[in-house]
Design an enzyme around this catalytic site. Structure first.
Site: not given
Ligand code: GDP
Length: 138
Positions: A10, A50, A58, A86, A92, A103, A113, A116, A127
């Site tokens: 990222k 996304y 968010f 993962r 996350t 991470r 973070n 992805h 994807e």
């Molecule tokens: P992942 O599968 O671990 O990437 O997590 P998710 O699918 O839940 O979320 C996708 C992406 O959204 C995450 O990798 C973060 O970059 C972002 N994200 C998730 N939760 C938050 C949050 O609470 N705040 C913000 N700003 N970004 C978030």
């Protein structure tokens, strides 16, 4: 169980100069790079990628962040690729990520973070195809 997953390094990790270090972790964990490129997403493209998170609070921040600078996109191959990747990247939120995960080592916050990783075989295929044509993969 499929043997491919999709990843992005990222904008935070790209800007901080962590591409080489992160790729080293990925290769050391046994993943082979099937396709890779550096690219900058427009806000429109980041929003499309996304779209599944459109209703989350968010979403706007996520789209802004993911289009704020260049990323590296890649398709990776390994047995049990989705689940193993993962595990390699960790939770996350880096504050909750296990020691030694990508991470934990390189992410700044739950939003910024570092990497992805696809969450299912189906999404890995979708994807990967979002970024790469058949011609661009090994
Ligand atoms: P992942 O599968 O671990 O990437 O997590 P998710 O699918 O839940 O979320 C996708 C992406 O959204 C995450 O990798 C973060 O970059 C972002 N994200 C998730 N939760 C938050 C949050 O609470 N705040 C913000 N700003 N970004 C978030």
């Amino acid at each position: 169980m499929s043997n491919r997953t999709f990843t992005m390094i990222k904008p935070d990790a790209f800007a901080a100069g962590h591409i080489g270090s992160i790729l080293k972790h990925i290769e050391a964990a046994g993943f082979k790079i099937i396709a890779m490129k550096a690219i900058r997403l427009s806000a429109e493209k980041a929003g499309e990628f996304y779209a599944v998170h459109k209703e989350r609070p968010f979403y706007g921040e996520l789209v802004e962040f993911m289009s704020s600078g260049p990323i590296v996109a890649a398709i990776l191959e390994k047995e049990n690729a989705v689940a193993d990747f993962r595990t390699l990247i960790g939770a996350t939120n880096p504050a909750q990520a296990a020691d030694g995960t990508i991470r934990k080592l390189y992410a700044k916050s739950v939003g910024e973070n570092a990497v992805h990783g696809s969450d299912s075989d189906e999404n890995a295929a979708i994807e990967g195809s979002f970024f790469f044509s058949a011609f661009e993969r090994i």
